[in-house]
Write a protein that holds these residues in place. Structure first.
Motif, PDB file in Angstrom:
ATOM      1  N   VAL A 154       0.878   0.730  -1.480  1.00 41.50           N
ATOM      2  CA  VAL A 154       0.889  -0.256   0.060  1.00 41.50           C
ATOM      3  C   VAL A 154       0.659   0.863   0.964  1.00 41.50           C
ATOM      4  O   VAL A 154      -0.235   1.008   1.933  1.00 41.50           O
ATOM      5  CB  VAL A 154       1.949  -1.315   0.443  1.00 41.50           C
ATOM      6  CG1 VAL A 154       1.706  -1.578   1.397  1.00 41.50           C
ATOM      7  CG2 VAL A 154       1.616  -2.379  -0.757  1.00 41.50           C
ATOM      8  N   GLY A 207       2.167   2.856   4.459  1.00 45.32           N
ATOM      9  CA  GLY A 207       2.528   2.638   5.859  1.00 45.32           C
ATOM     10  C   GLY A 207       1.328   1.740   6.426  1.00 45.32           C
ATOM     11  O   GLY A 207       1.513   0.710   7.287  1.00 45.32           O
ATOM     12  N   ILE A 260       1.824  -9.648  -2.189  1.00 44.63           N
ATOM     13  CA  ILE A 260       2.666 -10.114  -1.329  1.00 44.63           C
ATOM     14  C   ILE A 260       2.407 -11.385  -0.596  1.00 44.63           C
ATOM     15  O   ILE A 260       3.279 -12.197  -0.585  1.00 44.63           O
ATOM     16  CB  ILE A 260       3.197  -8.915  -0.332  1.00 44.63           C
ATOM     17  CG1 ILE A 260       3.385  -7.557  -0.838  1.00 44.63           C
ATOM     18  CG2 ILE A 260       4.291  -9.359   0.916  1.00 44.63           C
ATOM     19  CD1 ILE A 260       3.695  -6.415   0.106  1.00 44.63           C
ATOM     20  N   TYR A 276      -0.556  -3.709   8.266  1.00 38.39           N
ATOM     21  CA  TYR A 276      -1.593  -4.797   8.075  1.00 38.39           C
ATOM     22  C   TYR A 276      -0.744  -5.903   7.710  1.00 38.39           C
ATOM     23  O   TYR A 276      -0.833  -7.152   8.388  1.00 38.39           O
ATOM     24  CB  TYR A 276      -2.381  -4.526   6.858  1.00 38.39           C
ATOM     25  CG  TYR A 276      -2.959  -5.807   6.393  1.00 38.39           C
ATOM     26  CD1 TYR A 276      -4.367  -6.002   7.014  1.00 38.39           C
ATOM     27  CD2 TYR A 276      -2.682  -6.600   5.383  1.00 38.39           C
ATOM     28  CE1 TYR A 276      -5.181  -7.077   6.890  1.00 38.39           C
ATOM     29  CE2 TYR A 276      -3.738  -7.695   5.122  1.00 38.39           C
ATOM     30  CZ  TYR A 276      -4.816  -8.019   5.640  1.00 38.39           C
ATOM     31  OH  TYR A 276      -5.534  -8.954   5.433  1.00 38.39           O
ATOM     32  N   ILE A 277       0.441  -6.041   7.202  1.00 40.10           N
ATOM     33  CA  ILE A 277       0.973  -7.211   6.819  1.00 40.10           C
ATOM     34  C   ILE A 277       2.053  -7.637   7.919  1.00 40.10           C
ATOM     35  O   ILE A 277       2.041  -8.758   8.268  1.00 40.10           O
ATOM     36  CB  ILE A 277       2.166  -7.050   5.631  1.00 40.10           C
ATOM     37  CG1 ILE A 277       1.494  -6.634   4.147  1.00 40.10           C
ATOM     38  CG2 ILE A 277       3.333  -7.952   5.534  1.00 40.10           C
ATOM     39  CD1 ILE A 277       2.359  -6.085   3.103  1.00 40.10           C
ATOM     40  N   ILE A 278       2.590  -6.870   8.664  1.00 41.90           N
ATOM     41  CA  ILE A 278       3.455  -7.328  10.007  1.00 41.90           C
ATOM     42  C   ILE A 278       2.385  -7.741  11.071  1.00 41.90           C
ATOM     43  O   ILE A 278       2.611  -9.097  11.450  1.00 41.90           O
ATOM     44  CB  ILE A 278       4.238  -6.036  10.477  1.00 41.90           C
ATOM     45  CG1 ILE A 278       5.449  -5.607   9.262  1.00 41.90           C
ATOM     46  CG2 ILE A 278       4.929  -6.414  11.730  1.00 41.90           C
ATOM     47  CD1 ILE A 278       6.056  -4.491   9.648  1.00 41.90           C
ATOM     48  N   GLY A 295      -0.549  -0.537   4.693  1.00 45.48           N
ATOM     49  CA  GLY A 295      -0.340  -1.878   4.105  1.00 45.48           C
ATOM     50  C   GLY A 295       0.786  -2.464   4.995  1.00 45.48           C
ATOM     51  O   GLY A 295       0.474  -3.812   5.108  1.00 45.48           O
ATOM     52  N   VAL A 296       1.985  -1.735   5.366  1.00 44.22           N
ATOM     53  CA  VAL A 296       2.985  -2.493   5.923  1.00 44.22           C
ATOM     54  C   VAL A 296       2.327  -2.809   7.374  1.00 44.22           C
ATOM     55  O   VAL A 296       2.766  -3.845   7.791  1.00 44.22           O
ATOM     56  CB  VAL A 296       4.012  -1.659   5.930  1.00 44.22           C
ATOM     57  CG1 VAL A 296       5.283  -2.000   7.141  1.00 44.22           C
ATOM     58  CG2 VAL A 296       4.717  -0.916   4.756  1.00 44.22           C
ATOM     59  N   THR A 334      -1.775  -6.001  -0.797  1.00 42.82           N
ATOM     60  CA  THR A 334      -1.001  -6.914   0.320  1.00 42.82           C
ATOM     61  C   THR A 334      -1.262  -8.547  -0.147  1.00 42.82           C
ATOM     62  O   THR A 334      -0.402  -9.279   0.215  1.00 42.82           O
ATOM     63  CB  THR A 334      -1.340  -6.947   1.690  1.00 42.82           C
ATOM     64  OG1 THR A 334      -2.915  -7.177   1.821  1.00 42.82           O
ATOM     65  CG2 THR A 334      -1.090  -5.481   2.141  1.00 42.82           C
ATOM     66  N   THR A 371      -5.976  -2.069   0.276  1.00 35.62           N
ATOM     67  CA  THR A 371      -4.992  -2.542   1.001  1.00 35.62           C
ATOM     68  C   THR A 371      -4.882  -3.807   0.799  1.00 35.62           C
ATOM     69  O   THR A 371      -3.772  -4.632   0.463  1.00 35.62           O
ATOM     70  CB  THR A 371      -5.299  -2.183   2.581  1.00 35.62           C
ATOM     71  OG1 THR A 371      -5.198  -0.643   2.832  1.00 35.62           O
ATOM     72  CG2 THR A 371      -4.219  -2.931   3.688  1.00 35.62           C
TER      73      THR A 371
END
Length: 417
Positions: A308, A310, A395, A315-317, A312-313, A392, A388
């Motif tokens: 994932v 940084g 998750i 994108y999620i947030i 990907g993180v 994600t 990505t």
């Protein structure tokens, strides 16, 4: 070695599918006792049985069964449309359009900005932003039906996850056109015409609506003459399969075509006909959900979580902020119920088939541009988008249904027995 396509191979495939269905049923019941949605159990069985763990459902079989996922999504879309009556819109209250516009457009803007600040790449940011704007209707509808949810928030969710996909397709179409334009023009290729490409997203949506309307009225004329639930179920299933096939053939939105057909039924049919169709389709939905989410789980590569990164993180947030914040902003500006405006964004975080499908299109388009214009950077963008979104999705398919259940429970709209 058993030759491909032999009777023994077919027997093995049926054995695997039957076992997956059986185990999914009971794992789903067990998971529900832990206060988690049943579909988490279905997906877990699919992950274990899939090509990335036990390989009971190998990649070859998985590709052969993809039509089940598409037909399942079509049935879900038809189910959504079949509850979207004019009366239900009135019960939902003011601000529905603002809620949909807010959660979709703000999610696009927030994800685009967040990804750009991380990667410093506008084409990549716009593409991930457009895909991030889409929600997965199947997960939301599965939770609603699993817990027999009823109420204003439930009615709003039906409408939002349906129209969300239509609006997301338009945003994605524009984003892809402008991403291509920026990528090519910054690399000296000024011959690419943006204006020639802008009509495509509108054409897809308009044709999807037209096909759905025609199919809906034909279905309504036929279903009026049927009385047996079994006959109605066959007719409904045939309608969905035809619309899914036409959507693939003509590159339409299978969600929108089936949803519009359902809307024709609920807004033009008599109450007795509507109830018979709903009762007939409700008979098959538990099987559809088990197969849909088990196969969706089989597609998920849990190891992708390790890559994932940084981006990907971010994108999620940013997607969580965009969905939740956008629903609140849109609902507040449109005068929606404050409780619905505050909570709706968290109930539509599921991300699945549509997002992965759009990511695959991006990957193919960027690979084509890379070869056609000798731009390796285009292929890198396509690969980053696909990686990505795939990672994600694992998750969001876990946290999305859990949050949907939590929001509906907090609103007092679910039967939690």
């Amino acid at each position: 070695m058993i030759p491909e396509g032999s009777p023994n191979t077919a027997l093995h495939q049926l054995l695997v599918i039957g076992l997956v269905m059986l185990v999914s049923l009971y794992i789903g019941k067990w998971v529900k006792r832990t206060k988690l949605p049943s579909l988490i159990g279905y997906m877990l069985v699919g992950v274990v049985a899939g090509p990335f763990v036990l390989n009971g459902i190998d990649k070859s079989l998985l590709s052969q069964l993809d039509f089940i996922v598409e037909v399942g999504l079509g049935l879900v879309a038809f189910t959504i449309g079949a509850v979207l009556s004019v009366a239900s819109f009135k019960k939902t209250g003011r601000g529905l359009a603002s809620l949909i516009l807010g959660e979709t457009i703000v999610a696009f803007l927030v994800v685009t900005l967040g990804v750009y600040l991380f990667f410093d790449n506008w084409p990549l940011a716009m593409l991930l932003g457009a895909i991030g704007a889409a929600s997965a209707p199947a997960g939301t509808v599965a939770i609603i039906q699993d817990y027999q949810a009823k109420g204003r928030l439930t009615n709003t969710l039906y409408a939002v996850v349906g129209f969300d996909d239509g609006l997301s397709v338009i945003i994605y179409g524009f984003a892809l056109v402008f991403a291509k334009s920026i990528l090519l023009q910054t690399n000296g290729h000024t011959e690419y015409s943006v204006t020639d490409q802008l009509w495509a997203p509108f054409q897809e949506i308009l044709l999807s609506i037209l096909v759905g309307l025609i199919a809906g009225y034909v279905f309504l004329a036929l279903v009026k003459k049927l009385r047996k639930e079994g006959d109605i179920l066959v007719l409904s299933s045939a309608l969905v399969m035809i619309l899914v096939g036409l959507s693939q053939q003509w590159h339409l939105s299978l969600v929108l075509t089936n949803m519009v057909a359902g809307m024709v039924l609920v807004n033009s049919g008599r109450e007795g006909v509507i109830n018979r169709v709903r009762q007939a389709t409700s008979m098959i939905m538990p099987l559809v959900f088990i197969l849909f989410f088990a196969l969706a789980g089989a597609h998920l590569d849990i190891s992708s979580l390790l890559i994932v990164g940084g981006g990907g993180v971010v994108y999620i947030i940013s997607r969580c902020i965009g969905k939740a914040g956008g629903a609140w902003i849109g609902g507040t500006l449109g005068g929606a119920d404050p409780q619905i405006a505050r909570s709706l964004g968290l109930a539509i975080l599921s991300q699945a088939g549509l997002a992965i499908g759009l990511a695959l299109i991006v990957q193919k388009e960027m690979a084509h541009i890379a070869v056609l214009y000798n731009l390796p950077s285009a292929a890198e963008i396509g690969a980053t988008v696909l990686t990505t979104i795939t990672a994600t999705t694992v998750i969001f398919e876990i946290i999305g249904p859990i949050l949907t259940r939590h929001v509906l429970s907090k609103a007092g709209e679910i039967n939690d027995r």
